[in-house]
Design a protein around this motif. Structure first.
Motif, PDB file in Angstrom:
ATOM      1  N   LEU A  20      43.188  43.461  37.821  1.00 15.45           N
ATOM      2  CA  LEU A  20      42.077  43.999  36.864  1.00 15.45           C
ATOM      3  C   LEU A  20      41.362  45.244  37.353  1.00 15.45           C
ATOM      4  N   VAL A  21      41.377  46.513  36.531  1.00 14.21           N
ATOM      5  CA  VAL A  21      40.463  47.485  36.733  1.00 14.21           C
ATOM      6  C   VAL A  21      39.488  47.464  35.631  1.00 14.21           C
ATOM      7  N   TYR A  22      38.164  47.559  36.022  1.00 13.54           N
ATOM      8  CA  TYR A  22      37.118  47.664  35.098  1.00 13.54           C
ATOM      9  C   TYR A  22      36.102  48.342  35.650  1.00 13.54           C
ATOM     10  N   GLY A  23      35.025  48.169  34.900  1.00 17.33           N
ATOM     11  CA  GLY A  23      33.638  49.094  35.054  1.00 17.33           C
ATOM     12  C   GLY A  23      32.780  48.583  36.199  1.00 17.33           C
ATOM     13  N   GLY A  24      33.185  47.658  37.013  1.00 13.01           N
ATOM     14  CA  GLY A  24      32.375  47.648  38.355  1.00 13.01           C
ATOM     15  C   GLY A  24      31.294  46.597  38.475  1.00 13.01           C
ATOM     16  N   GLY A  25      30.737  46.216  37.020  1.00  7.48           N
ATOM     17  CA  GLY A  25      29.533  45.441  36.964  1.00  7.48           C
ATOM     18  C   GLY A  25      29.616  44.006  37.286  1.00  7.48           C
ATOM     19  N   SER A  26      28.569  43.510  37.374  1.00  4.46           N
ATOM     20  CA  SER A  26      28.647  41.836  37.604  1.00  4.46           C
ATOM     21  C   SER A  26      27.827  41.209  36.513  1.00  4.46           C
ATOM     22  N   ILE A  27      27.521  41.923  35.555  1.00  3.88           N
ATOM     23  CA  ILE A  27      26.883  41.185  34.240  1.00  3.88           C
ATOM     24  C   ILE A  27      27.447  41.278  33.010  1.00  3.88           C
ATOM     25  N   GLY A  28      27.166  40.363  31.910  1.00  2.00           N
ATOM     26  CA  GLY A  28      27.797  40.571  30.700  1.00  2.00           C
ATOM     27  C   GLY A  28      29.350  39.984  30.910  1.00  2.00           C
ATOM     28  N   LEU A  29      30.125  40.603  29.773  1.00  2.07           N
ATOM     29  CA  LEU A  29      31.820  40.538  29.915  1.00  2.07           C
ATOM     30  C   LEU A  29      32.284  41.157  30.993  1.00  2.07           C
ATOM     31  N   MET A  30      31.642  42.155  31.624  1.00  2.00           N
ATOM     32  CA  MET A  30      32.091  42.719  32.715  1.00  2.00           C
ATOM     33  C   MET A  30      32.295  41.649  33.844  1.00  2.00           C
ATOM     34  N   GLY A  31      31.144  40.920  34.100  1.00  2.00           N
ATOM     35  CA  GLY A  31      31.045  39.991  35.168  1.00  2.00           C
ATOM     36  C   GLY A  31      31.960  38.882  34.965  1.00  2.00           C
ATOM     37  N   ALA A  32      32.020  38.529  33.640  1.00  3.43           N
ATOM     38  CA  ALA A  32      32.802  37.264  33.299  1.00  3.43           C
ATOM     39  C   ALA A  32      34.397  37.561  33.544  1.00  3.43           C
ATOM     40  N   VAL A  33      34.803  38.814  33.180  1.00  2.00           N
ATOM     41  CA  VAL A  33      36.347  39.051  33.197  1.00  2.00           C
ATOM     42  C   VAL A  33      36.581  38.928  34.956  1.00  2.00           C
ATOM     43  N   ALA A  34      35.728  39.825  35.551  1.00  2.00           N
ATOM     44  CA  ALA A  34      35.918  39.833  37.072  1.00  2.00           C
ATOM     45  C   ALA A  34      35.776  38.598  37.628  1.00  2.00           C
ATOM     46  N   ALA A  35      34.722  37.801  37.382  1.00  2.00           N
ATOM     47  CA  ALA A  35      34.885  36.359  37.881  1.00  2.00           C
ATOM     48  C   ALA A  35      35.945  35.578  37.587  1.00  2.00           C
TER      49      ALA A  35
END
Length: 201
Positions: free
Chosen positions: A39-54
């Motif tokens: 996964l390459v993404y925007g680096g945040g831990s909140i919202g949908l960004m945090g969800a996909v990373a988690a």
């Protein structure tokens, strides 16, 4: 045949109003991990960004977060990512996300998500790359954009010789297979962007 090793996900730093958005983002992160796709993404831990990373991390996946310095606090940078790249600005962030990825998926999000998505569509339309681009149309979120794109075609602002193939998937389980099928049809050289061209975009 090309294989997808890393997928870039554009998505909101908020959760949105529909619980299906977070559920889908988490599920896609899990899907990537289970299939050995980074996964390459925007680096945040909140919202949908945090969800996909988690979703990816909790299932043993590899996560690369790319975030500009000024957003590290605002978007609560995810320090658990195996690779975290902090850039000087948004332009560098977007270029590195492009370089690290074999395909792009846009989940629900706001203006920033839309801007990142449209930029990849534009680069593809202008022949700068042929990496697959897909709209994760969860709960019909992207329907208004699809209507607008069709309107642009009907009014000849997107002409036949300038069309860009934007894929769609309504279900999380269809996203990766759709990307893999599209990537298999693209010659490796066509996926790359010339360094001189990239520096001007």
């Amino acid at each position: 045949m090309n294989t997808i090793k890393n997928v870039c996900v554009y998505c909101g730093s908020g959760p949105g109003t529909n619980p299906e958005f977070v559920k889908a983002a988490t599920a896609f992160g899990k899907t990537l991990a289970e299939n050995g796709v980074g996964l390459v993404y925007g680096g945040g831990s909140i919202g949908l960004m945090g969800a996909v990373a988690a979703g990816a991390l909790e299932n043993g996946g590899k996560v690369t977060g790319i975030i500009p310095t000024f957003l590290t606090k605002r978007e609560h940078v995810l320090k658990d990512a195996q690779e975290l790249i902090v850039t000087k600005d948004m332009h560098e962030r977007k270029q590195l996300m492009f370089e690290h990825s074999d395909a792009f998926v846009a989940f629900p999000g706001g203006v920033g998500t839309l801007e990142e998505l449209v930029e990849q569509m534009t680069w593809s339309q202008l022949g700068r790359h042929s990496k697959p681009i897909l709209l994760a149309n969860i709960a019909g979120f992207w329907n208004p954009l699809l209507v607008l794109i069709d309107h642009m075609k009907q009014t000849a602002f997107i002409r036949a010789n300038l069309w860009v193939d934007v894929l769609t998937a309504d279900r999380v389980e269809d996203i990766l297979p759709t990307l893999q099928k599209a990537a298999a049809q693209v010659p490796e050289a066509a996926k790359l962007m010339d360094d001189q061209v990239a520096s001007r975009l």
